[in-house]
Design a protein around this motif. Structure first.
Motif, PDB file in Angstrom:
ATOM      1  N   ARG A  43      30.982  26.387  10.571  1.00  0.00           N
ATOM      2  CA  ARG A  43      30.009  25.469  11.399  1.00  0.00           C
ATOM      3  C   ARG A  43      29.980  25.991  12.754  1.00  0.00           C
ATOM      4  NH1 ARG A  43      33.204  21.333   8.467  1.00  0.00           N
ATOM      5  NH2 ARG A  43      34.314  21.230  10.152  1.00  0.00           N
ATOM      6  N   ARG A  65      29.900  29.389  13.346  1.00  0.00           N
ATOM      7  CA  ARG A  65      29.026  30.331  13.410  1.00  0.00           C
ATOM      8  C   ARG A  65      27.489  29.926  13.168  1.00  0.00           C
ATOM      9  NH1 ARG A  65      33.171  32.566  10.387  1.00  0.00           N
ATOM     10  NH2 ARG A  65      32.417  32.152   8.484  1.00  0.00           N
ATOM     11  N   VAL A  66      27.519  29.045  12.395  1.00  0.00           N
ATOM     12  CA  VAL A  66      25.940  28.398  12.004  1.00  0.00           C
ATOM     13  C   VAL A  66      25.514  27.921  13.187  1.00  0.00           C
ATOM     14  CG1 VAL A  66      24.680  26.675  10.957  1.00  0.00           C
ATOM     15  CG2 VAL A  66      26.617  27.973   9.700  1.00  0.00           C
ATOM     16  N   ARG A  67      26.209  27.064  14.239  1.00  0.00           N
ATOM     17  CA  ARG A  67      25.708  26.572  15.564  1.00  0.00           C
ATOM     18  C   ARG A  67      25.611  27.659  16.431  1.00  0.00           C
ATOM     19  NH1 ARG A  67      30.416  23.528  16.870  1.00  0.00           N
ATOM     20  NH2 ARG A  67      30.863  22.558  14.679  1.00  0.00           N
ATOM     21  N   GLN A  68      26.157  28.812  16.346  1.00  0.00           N
ATOM     22  CA  GLN A  68      25.771  29.937  17.525  1.00  0.00           C
ATOM     23  C   GLN A  68      24.831  30.517  17.070  1.00  0.00           C
ATOM     24  OE1 GLN A  68      28.975  32.962  17.129  1.00  0.00           O
ATOM     25  NE2 GLN A  68      29.441  32.623  19.531  1.00  0.00           N
ATOM     26  N   ARG A  69      24.276  30.738  15.803  1.00  0.00           N
ATOM     27  CA  ARG A  69      23.287  31.492  15.458  1.00  0.00           C
ATOM     28  C   ARG A  69      21.960  30.934  15.872  1.00  0.00           C
ATOM     29  NH1 ARG A  69      24.998  32.941   9.151  1.00  0.00           N
ATOM     30  NH2 ARG A  69      26.596  34.295   9.780  1.00  0.00           N
ATOM     31  N   ARG A  70      21.844  29.429  16.052  1.00  0.00           N
ATOM     32  CA  ARG A  70      20.837  28.777  16.505  1.00  0.00           C
ATOM     33  C   ARG A  70      20.467  28.871  17.703  1.00  0.00           C
ATOM     34  NH1 ARG A  70      22.125  22.926  13.462  1.00  0.00           N
ATOM     35  NH2 ARG A  70      22.067  23.698  11.439  1.00  0.00           N
TER      36      ARG A  70
END
Length: 148
Positions: A141, A143-148
């Protein structure tokens, strides 16, 4: 060539090198009483002296730890533990009355203790696995937040 006190070379026919009879300041046994062994040299034979160039050596290569070697060591350790476990079970053959959730039975004591320890290990592994899955999901989660 770097010679220590009392060493001879093959070319010297058993004669000591000039100055080889006098102790070097780098050798223990003199005024340095903090050395762990009073007669041991204070230098490492693998370490070159200061200011000297190191030539490549043709000696054996340094051992490296491999996965295969680690697995082999783990298998040997597991076999030793299994042998000790077999001895424990064979020495504890007295029958023990075991009651669990309304079930009742008679089992050899060694086997009852073995079953109890395996059950405890399974519970610990399940709790550890659940925590690992929780941490992986949290990291995913993040990593996903960081990509946005």
């Amino acid at each position: 060539m770097n010679m220590s006190a009392g060493q001879t070379t093959p070319e010297s026919n058993g004669r000591q090198e000039p100055g080889a009879g006098t102790p070097s300041p780098g050798l223990a046994g003199g005024a340095d009483s903090t050395a762990p062994y009073s007669n041991a040299p204070s230098y490492s034979p693998d370490t070159p002296a200061a200011g000297t160039a190191t030539a490549p050596t043709s000696g054996p290569a340094q051992r490296q730890v491999t996965r295969t070697g680690v697995i082999w060591a783990a298998v040997v350790a597991a076999l030793v533990l299994l042998i000790l476990l077999i001895i424990f079970i064979l020495q504890n053959q007295e029958q023990a009355l075991v009651k669990f959730l309304g079930l009742e039975g008679s089992v050899p004591l060694g086997m009852a203790l073995f079953i109890a320890s395996v059950t405890g290990g399974v519970l610990v592994a399940a709790a550890g696995g659940a925590r690992i899955l929780q941490l992986r999901a949290s990291a995913h989660r993040a990593r996903v937040r960081q990509r946005r």
